[in-house]
Design a protein around this motif. Structure first.
Motif, short mmCIF file in Angstrom:
data_model
loop_
_atom_site.label_atom_id
_atom_site.label_comp_id
_atom_site.label_asym_id
_atom_site.label_seq_id
_atom_site.Cartn_x
_atom_site.Cartn_y
_atom_site.Cartn_z
N VAL A 197 7.99 -6.52 -12.62
CA VAL A 197 8.56 -5.46 -11.79
C VAL A 197 7.73 -4.20 -12.00
CG1 VAL A 197 10.58 -4.03 -11.30
CG2 VAL A 197 10.88 -6.44 -11.95
N LEU A 198 7.32 -3.58 -10.93
CA LEU A 198 6.53 -2.36 -11.02
C LEU A 198 6.89 -1.45 -9.85
CD1 LEU A 198 4.23 -0.61 -12.19
CD2 LEU A 198 2.61 -1.97 -10.83
N ASN A 199 7.38 -0.26 -10.16
CA ASN A 199 7.69 0.75 -9.15
C ASN A 199 6.85 1.99 -9.42
OD1 ASN A 199 9.97 -0.75 -7.96
ND2 ASN A 199 10.98 -0.33 -9.91
N TRP A 200 6.31 2.57 -8.38
CA TRP A 200 5.58 3.82 -8.58
C TRP A 200 5.83 4.78 -7.42
CZ3 TRP A 200 2.66 -0.60 -7.30
CH2 TRP A 200 1.87 -0.51 -6.16
N GLN A 201 5.64 6.06 -7.72
CA GLN A 201 5.94 7.12 -6.77
C GLN A 201 4.89 8.23 -6.88
OE1 GLN A 201 8.45 7.72 -4.33
NE2 GLN A 201 6.92 9.29 -3.96
N PRO A 202 4.08 8.47 -5.84
CA PRO A 202 3.07 9.53 -5.93
C PRO A 202 3.69 10.92 -5.96
CG PRO A 202 3.17 8.65 -3.69
CD PRO A 202 4.05 7.78 -4.53
N THR A 203 3.15 11.77 -6.82
CA THR A 203 3.54 13.17 -6.86
C THR A 203 2.34 14.10 -6.65
OG1 THR A 203 3.31 13.23 -9.28
CG2 THR A 203 5.51 12.73 -8.40
N PHE A 204 1.17 13.48 -6.42
CA PHE A 204 -0.04 14.26 -6.17
C PHE A 204 -0.95 13.44 -5.26
CE2 PHE A 204 -4.51 15.11 -6.98
CZ PHE A 204 -4.57 16.49 -6.84
N ALA A 205 -1.61 14.11 -4.33
CA ALA A 205 -2.56 13.43 -3.45
C ALA A 205 -3.59 14.42 -2.93
CB ALA A 205 -1.85 12.75 -2.28
N LEU A 258 -1.19 8.84 1.43
CA LEU A 258 0.14 8.69 0.84
C LEU A 258 0.85 7.47 1.42
CD1 LEU A 258 1.24 12.42 0.69
CD2 LEU A 258 1.13 10.87 -1.27
N GLN A 259 0.66 7.23 2.70
CA GLN A 259 1.29 6.07 3.31
C GLN A 259 0.73 4.77 2.74
OE1 GLN A 259 3.86 6.48 5.75
NE2 GLN A 259 4.19 4.36 5.12
N ALA A 260 -0.59 4.73 2.50
CA ALA A 260 -1.20 3.54 1.91
C ALA A 260 -0.63 3.28 0.52
CB ALA A 260 -2.72 3.70 1.85
N ASP A 261 -0.48 4.35 -0.27
CA ASP A 261 0.08 4.22 -1.61
C ASP A 261 1.54 3.77 -1.53
OD1 ASP A 261 0.02 4.24 -4.34
OD2 ASP A 261 0.00 6.42 -4.55
N LYS A 262 2.29 4.38 -0.61
CA LYS A 262 3.70 4.04 -0.43
C LYS A 262 3.86 2.59 0.04
CE LYS A 262 7.55 5.24 2.67
NZ LYS A 262 7.46 4.07 3.57
N ASP A 263 3.01 2.15 0.96
CA ASP A 263 3.11 0.77 1.47
C ASP A 263 2.85 -0.24 0.35
OD1 ASP A 263 3.68 1.74 3.97
OD2 ASP A 263 1.67 1.42 4.78
N ALA A 264 1.87 0.05 -0.50
CA ALA A 264 1.59 -0.86 -1.62
C ALA A 264 2.77 -0.90 -2.59
CB ALA A 264 0.32 -0.43 -2.34
N ALA A 265 3.37 0.26 -2.85
CA ALA A 265 4.53 0.31 -3.73
C ALA A 265 5.69 -0.47 -3.13
CB ALA A 265 4.94 1.76 -4.00
N ALA A 266 5.88 -0.38 -1.83
CA ALA A 266 6.95 -1.12 -1.16
C ALA A 266 6.70 -2.62 -1.23
CB ALA A 266 7.06 -0.67 0.30
N LYS A 271 7.62 -4.01 -4.56
CA LYS A 271 9.07 -4.16 -4.71
C LYS A 271 9.59 -5.35 -3.90
CE LYS A 271 11.33 -0.39 -5.04
NZ LYS A 271 12.02 0.91 -4.77
N ALA A 272 9.06 -5.53 -2.70
CA ALA A 272 9.55 -6.59 -1.83
C ALA A 272 8.99 -7.96 -2.21
CB ALA A 272 9.18 -6.29 -0.38
N SER A 273 7.77 -7.98 -2.74
CA SER A 273 7.13 -9.23 -3.11
C SER A 273 6.87 -9.23 -4.62
CB SER A 273 5.83 -9.41 -2.33
OG SER A 273 5.17 -10.61 -2.68
N THR A 274 5.64 -8.97 -5.01
CA THR A 274 5.28 -8.88 -6.43
C THR A 274 4.21 -7.81 -6.61
OG1 THR A 274 3.48 -10.49 -6.27
CG2 THR A 274 5.71 -11.34 -6.77
N PRO A 275 4.11 -7.22 -7.81
CA PRO A 275 3.01 -6.29 -8.08
C PRO A 275 1.64 -6.95 -7.85
CG PRO A 275 4.68 -6.09 -9.78
CD PRO A 275 5.06 -7.28 -8.94
N HIS A 276 1.54 -8.23 -8.15
CA HIS A 276 0.29 -8.95 -7.97
C HIS A 276 -0.13 -8.93 -6.50
CE1 HIS A 276 -2.25 -12.64 -7.57
NE2 HIS A 276 -2.74 -12.19 -8.72
N GLN A 277 0.78 -9.23 -5.61
CA GLN A 277 0.48 -9.21 -4.19
C GLN A 277 0.17 -7.79 -3.71
OE1 GLN A 277 0.04 -11.77 -1.97
NE2 GLN A 277 0.13 -13.03 -3.83
N ALA A 278 0.87 -6.82 -4.24
CA ALA A 278 0.63 -5.43 -3.84
C ALA A 278 -0.78 -4.99 -4.20
CB ALA A 278 1.65 -4.52 -4.51
N PHE A 279 -1.21 -5.31 -5.41
CA PHE A 279 -2.55 -4.93 -5.83
C PHE A 279 -3.63 -5.66 -5.03
CE2 PHE A 279 -0.80 -3.72 -10.24
CZ PHE A 279 -0.75 -2.38 -9.89
#
Length: 294
Positions: A82-90, A32-40, A43-51
Motif C-alpha cells: 500500500v502506498l499513498n502520496w500527496q504532492p505539496t510542491f510542484a 500535478l495531474q500526472a502525479d495525482k493520476d499515478a497516486a490514484a 490506490k486502485a491497483s498496486t504501487p507496482h502498476q502505478a510506477f
C-alpha cells in the motif's frame, strides 16, 4: 512577479478531484495531474502498476541506492503493498520538459505497521507530452507535525534562449555543477555561511526521521540545535532546456554530535535574477535540499 502560489491543503484534501486541478494554471497543473493520476492508480491497483505507468528505460529510483527503475520494477521489487502520496510542491520549467513534485507519503506492507515519509520526483516530458520520472527518491520519517500548503511555480511565457549546440548545453549544466562545488567548498569551511548564501528563503529540507521543514531560517536553526554539520560531494547535474531550473545529486557526510553518517543528496535549484543598484545579477538558489540513506 511572484511565482510562488499557495493553496490551502484543507482545500486540496476536500477537493481532490479534477475540479481542484482545473483551478491551477495549465502547465504546472498537467504535472500535478500526472502525479495525482499515478497516486490514484497506486490506490486502485498496486504501487507496482502505478510506477510502471510513469517510467521509461532511463528512469532512476533510489531504493536507497540508485537503480534503473525499469529493471527494478521488472525484477520482483521490494515495494510496499500500500502506498499513498500527496504532492505539496510542484514546478515546471519554461521549456515544459522539466518538472518537480514533492510531498508526503504513507506506505505499508501487509501485516506491518503504517509508515510515513516524503518523496521527491524530478520529471521529464517526452515527445508525446507525457510526464515520466527522471529520478525519484524517498525519506522515511515519523509523519508530519503539521500540514504544508500546496506551493507551485507556474512557468512564465517569457522568452528564453533556445540553444542548439550540445557543447553549449553541457556548458550551461557545468555552471550549475560548479555552483554546487563552490557551495560544497564553503560547507567544509562553515556550514551557516554556505546555507545562508545558497538557500532560497522558502527552501524545503527533507531529512530522514525529521519532519519536513520549510524556510531558510527554520532549516539553519534546526542544524544549529542538532549540532549537525554537512559536507557534500557533487557528482551529477541536469538542467532544464530553458535554463531556469536544475538539479544536482551526490554524496553527503553528516556529522551530528558523536555520529558520522553517509547519505545521498538531491538539490533542486532555481535561477533567479536579483536587482541591486540597477544591475541584474543571476543567482542559483536551492529550492529543495533532500538527503537520504545510501
Amino acid at each position: 512577479m511572484n511565482f510562488w502560489n499557495r493553496l490551502s491543503v484543507v482545500a486540496l484534501m476536500s477537493t481532490m478531484g479534477t475540479t481542484l486541478y482545473a483551478q491551477i494554471p495549465e502547465k504546472v497543473g498537467s504535472l500535478l495531474q500526472a502525479d495525482k493520476d499515478a497516486a490514484a492508480l497506486a490506490k486502485a491497483s498496486t504501487p507496482h502498476q502505478a510506477f510502471l505507468s510513469i517510467i521509461d528505460k532511463e528512469s532512476t529510483f533510489y531504493v536507497p541506492s540508485a537503480v534503473n527503475a525499469y529493471n527494478y520494477l521488472n525484477n520482483r521489487p521490494n515495494i510496499p503493498d500500500v502506498l499513498n502520496w500527496q504532492p505539496t510542491f510542484a514546478l515546471v520549467a519554461k521549456s515544459l520538459e522539466f518538472g518537480v513534485t514533492s510531498g508526503s507519503m504513507d506506505f505499508q506492507k501487509v501485516g506491518a505497521r503504517l509508515r510515513h515519509g516524503e518523496y521527491l520526483t524530478v520529471w521529464k516530458r517526452n515527445k508525446k507530452g507525457k510526464w515520466l520520472v527522471d529520478i525519484r527518491a524517498e525519506v522515511e520519517n515519523n509523519g508530519r507535525d503539521g500540514d504544508f500548503d500546496l506551493e507551485f511555480i507556474e512557468p512564465t511565457d517569457s522568452w528564453y534562449l533556445k540553444h542548439r549546440s550540445k557543447v553549449r548545453l553541457n556548458q550551461r549544466e557545468d555552471i550549475v555543477l560548479e555552483t554546487d562545488k563552490l557551495m560544497s567548498t564553503v560547507l567544509k569551511a562553515d556550514n551557516p555561511t554556505a546555507y545562508k548564501e545558497f538557500l532560497s528563503e522558502d527552501v524545503r529540507f527533507l531529512f530522514p526521521w525529521t519532519s519536513p521543514m520549510e524556510g531558510k531560517d527554520k532549516m539553519m536553526a534546526y542544524l544549529k540545535k542538532q549540532r549537525m554539520t554537512i559536507e557534500t560531494v557533487p557528482e551529477e547535474v541536469k538542467r532544464s532546456y530553458s535554463g531556469d531550473f536544475a538539479y544536482t545529486k551526490g554524496t553527503a557526510t553528516v556529522r551530528q554530535k558523536d555520529k558520522v553518517v553517509k547519505y545521498n543528496y538531491i538539490r533542486v535549484w532555481q535561477l533567479s535574477e536579483l536587482a541591486k543598484d540597477d544591475v541584474k545579477k543571476a543567482n542559483w538558489n536551492i529550492l529543495i535540499e533532500m538527503m537520504f540513506e545510501k
